[in-house]
Design an enzyme around this catalytic site. Structure first.
Site, PDB file in Angstrom:
ATOM      1  N   LYS A   9      35.594  44.929  41.822  1.00 36.60           N
ATOM      2  CA  LYS A   9      34.352  45.355  41.881  1.00 36.60           C
ATOM      3  C   LYS A   9      33.969  46.323  42.959  1.00 36.60           C
ATOM      4  O   LYS A   9      34.841  46.354  44.048  1.00 36.60           O
ATOM      5  CB  LYS A   9      33.181  44.246  41.801  1.00 36.60           C
ATOM      6  CG  LYS A   9      33.478  43.352  40.490  1.00 36.60           C
ATOM      7  CD  LYS A   9      32.556  42.293  40.333  1.00 36.60           C
ATOM      8  CE  LYS A   9      32.400  41.214  39.079  1.00 36.60           C
ATOM      9  NZ  LYS A   9      31.392  40.244  39.192  1.00 36.60           N
ATOM     10  N   TYR A  49      28.899  44.329  29.877  1.00 35.27           N
ATOM     11  CA  TYR A  49      28.107  43.294  30.233  1.00 35.27           C
ATOM     12  C   TYR A  49      27.199  42.863  29.134  1.00 35.27           C
ATOM     13  O   TYR A  49      26.149  42.304  29.572  1.00 35.27           O
ATOM     14  CB  TYR A  49      27.583  43.299  31.542  1.00 35.27           C
ATOM     15  CG  TYR A  49      28.599  42.746  32.790  1.00 35.27           C
ATOM     16  CD1 TYR A  49      29.051  41.659  32.812  1.00 35.27           C
ATOM     17  CD2 TYR A  49      28.713  43.747  33.611  1.00 35.27           C
ATOM     18  CE1 TYR A  49      29.964  41.320  33.914  1.00 35.27           C
ATOM     19  CE2 TYR A  49      29.557  43.437  34.857  1.00 35.27           C
ATOM     20  CZ  TYR A  49      30.432  42.066  34.708  1.00 35.27           C
ATOM     21  OH  TYR A  49      31.216  41.956  35.888  1.00 35.27           O
ATOM     22  N   PHE A  57      19.678  38.492  35.777  1.00 38.34           N
ATOM     23  CA  PHE A  57      20.329  39.274  36.757  1.00 38.34           C
ATOM     24  C   PHE A  57      21.008  40.493  35.951  1.00 38.34           C
ATOM     25  O   PHE A  57      21.788  41.338  36.741  1.00 38.34           O
ATOM     26  CB  PHE A  57      21.524  38.415  37.481  1.00 38.34           C
ATOM     27  CG  PHE A  57      22.170  37.993  36.261  1.00 38.34           C
ATOM     28  CD1 PHE A  57      23.470  38.638  35.822  1.00 38.34           C
ATOM     29  CD2 PHE A  57      22.307  36.500  36.337  1.00 38.34           C
ATOM     30  CE1 PHE A  57      24.333  37.825  35.020  1.00 38.34           C
ATOM     31  CE2 PHE A  57      23.083  35.904  35.448  1.00 38.34           C
ATOM     32  CZ  PHE A  57      24.164  36.604  34.588  1.00 38.34           C
ATOM     33  N   ARG A  85      41.615  33.343  36.239  1.00 38.08           N
ATOM     34  CA  ARG A  85      40.333  32.691  36.567  1.00 38.08           C
ATOM     35  C   ARG A  85      40.331  31.746  37.812  1.00 38.08           C
ATOM     36  O   ARG A  85      39.592  31.556  38.665  1.00 38.08           O
ATOM     37  CB  ARG A  85      39.770  32.101  35.354  1.00 38.08           C
ATOM     38  CG  ARG A  85      39.255  32.846  34.220  1.00 38.08           C
ATOM     39  CD  ARG A  85      38.069  33.848  34.415  1.00 38.08           C
ATOM     40  NE  ARG A  85      36.958  32.985  34.657  1.00 38.08           N
ATOM     41  CZ  ARG A  85      35.732  33.541  34.717  1.00 38.08           C
ATOM     42  NH1 ARG A  85      35.291  34.763  34.254  1.00 38.08           N
ATOM     43  NH2 ARG A  85      34.523  32.525  35.111  1.00 38.08           N
ATOM     44  N   THR A  91      32.247  31.811  39.663  1.00 35.65           N
ATOM     45  CA  THR A  91      31.145  32.708  40.004  1.00 35.65           C
ATOM     46  C   THR A  91      30.586  32.752  41.241  1.00 35.65           C
ATOM     47  O   THR A  91      30.404  33.841  42.129  1.00 35.65           O
ATOM     48  CB  THR A  91      30.225  32.543  38.811  1.00 35.65           C
ATOM     49  OG1 THR A  91      30.964  32.514  37.701  1.00 35.65           O
ATOM     50  CG2 THR A  91      29.556  33.783  38.804  1.00 35.65           C
ATOM     51  N   ARG A 102      37.336  34.762  45.765  1.00 33.09           N
ATOM     52  CA  ARG A 102      35.885  34.872  45.896  1.00 33.09           C
ATOM     53  C   ARG A 102      35.406  33.828  46.917  1.00 33.09           C
ATOM     54  O   ARG A 102      34.341  34.161  47.960  1.00 33.09           O
ATOM     55  CB  ARG A 102      34.989  34.164  44.287  1.00 33.09           C
ATOM     56  CG  ARG A 102      34.996  35.348  43.406  1.00 33.09           C
ATOM     57  CD  ARG A 102      34.561  34.832  42.228  1.00 33.09           C
ATOM     58  NE  ARG A 102      34.469  35.864  40.992  1.00 33.09           N
ATOM     59  CZ  ARG A 102      33.948  35.540  39.717  1.00 33.09           C
ATOM     60  NH1 ARG A 102      34.113  34.493  39.399  1.00 33.09           N
ATOM     61  NH2 ARG A 102      33.745  36.710  39.126  1.00 33.09           N
ATOM     62  N   ASN A 112      30.833  39.524  43.897  1.00 27.57           N
ATOM     63  CA  ASN A 112      31.922  38.535  44.071  1.00 27.57           C
ATOM     64  C   ASN A 112      33.011  38.790  43.846  1.00 27.57           C
ATOM     65  O   ASN A 112      34.284  38.359  43.557  1.00 27.57           O
ATOM     66  CB  ASN A 112      31.480  37.409  43.306  1.00 27.57           C
ATOM     67  CG  ASN A 112      31.350  37.909  41.885  1.00 27.57           C
ATOM     68  OD1 ASN A 112      31.541  38.829  41.369  1.00 27.57           O
ATOM     69  ND2 ASN A 112      30.901  36.783  41.109  1.00 27.57           N
ATOM     70  N   HIS A 115      36.134  40.868  38.822  1.00 33.32           N
ATOM     71  CA  HIS A 115      35.852  40.360  37.459  1.00 33.32           C
ATOM     72  C   HIS A 115      37.262  39.730  36.627  1.00 33.32           C
ATOM     73  O   HIS A 115      38.359  40.393  36.740  1.00 33.32           O
ATOM     74  CB  HIS A 115      35.417  41.512  36.574  1.00 33.32           C
ATOM     75  CG  HIS A 115      35.141  40.995  34.926  1.00 33.32           C
ATOM     76  ND1 HIS A 115      34.139  40.204  34.522  1.00 33.32           N
ATOM     77  CD2 HIS A 115      36.085  41.181  34.124  1.00 33.32           C
ATOM     78  CE1 HIS A 115      34.362  40.003  33.023  1.00 33.32           C
ATOM     79  NE2 HIS A 115      35.674  40.798  32.875  1.00 33.32           N
ATOM     80  N   GLU A 126      37.562  43.340  26.175  1.00 38.16           N
ATOM     81  CA  GLU A 126      37.487  43.843  27.476  1.00 38.16           C
ATOM     82  C   GLU A 126      38.461  44.838  27.824  1.00 38.16           C
ATOM     83  O   GLU A 126      38.149  45.894  28.197  1.00 38.16           O
ATOM     84  CB  GLU A 126      37.259  42.880  28.429  1.00 38.16           C
ATOM     85  CG  GLU A 126      35.972  42.395  28.556  1.00 38.16           C
ATOM     86  CD  GLU A 126      35.846  41.059  29.594  1.00 38.16           C
ATOM     87  OE1 GLU A 126      34.646  40.465  29.889  1.00 38.16           O
ATOM     88  OE2 GLU A 126      36.808  40.923  30.420  1.00 38.16           O
TER      89      GLU A 126
END
Ligand code: ADP
Ligand code: MG
Length: 138
Positions: A9, A49, A57, A85, A91, A102, A112, A115, A126
């Site tokens: 990100k 998203y 958010f 993950r 998250t 993270r 964070n 993704h 995606e």
């Protein structure tokens, strides 16, 4: 073999930790089969998203995701979705396990760093959202 979509990100790119993230992918045998750097526009971020469009958010998240360049990758490996993950961590970085990306680098529940797709269905959507089949190494 499974494939998953990864994004470093804007906070991760701006803070100079692209290399750190990629090192962790390589150590964990997640093979990069596509990669590009880009700056998303608002429509692109909102489409990506769209599952979160009703969330409070959503506006902040799409604004953040367009605030600077990102690195988008397709990762391949055994159980790549779950494995990535796990490497990313929860998250909310305050709940993330020790040694996760993270936990080590996130500064905020929104900012964070990374993704990762959360299921085979989302991964397919995606990956197709950012890459065509000629851009994926076979
Ligand atoms: P994940 O990225 O772990 O799959 P989600 O899909 O639930 O998490 O949310 C997408 C992204 O939205 C998160 O990575 C984070 O950047 C942001 N986000 C999630 N929950 C919140 C929240 N409560 N407040 C602000 N931003 C959030
Ligand atoms: Mg998610």
């Amino acid at each position: 073999m499974e494939r998953t979509l990864s994004i470093i990100k804007p906070d991760g790119v701006a803070r100079g930790i692209i290399g750190e993230v990629i090192k962790r992918l390589e150590i964990n045998h997640l093979k990069i089969v596509a990669m590009k750097m880009m700056k998303m526009d608002t429509a692109q971020a909102q489409g990506f998203y769209s599952v979160h469009k009703e969330r409070p958010f959503f506006d902040s998240l799409t604004h953040f995701m367009t605030s600077g360049p990102v690195v988008v990758m397709v990762l391949e490996g055994e159980n790549a979705i779950t494995k990535y993950r796990e490497i990313m961590g929860a998250t909310d970085y305050r709940e993330a396990a020790e040694g996760t990306i993270r936990k080590d680098f996130a500064t905020d529940i929104e900012k964070n760093v990374v993704h990762g797709s959360d299921s085979p269905e989302t991964a397919a959507f995606e990956i197709g959202y950012f890459f065509n089949r000629f851009e994926l190494i076979v």
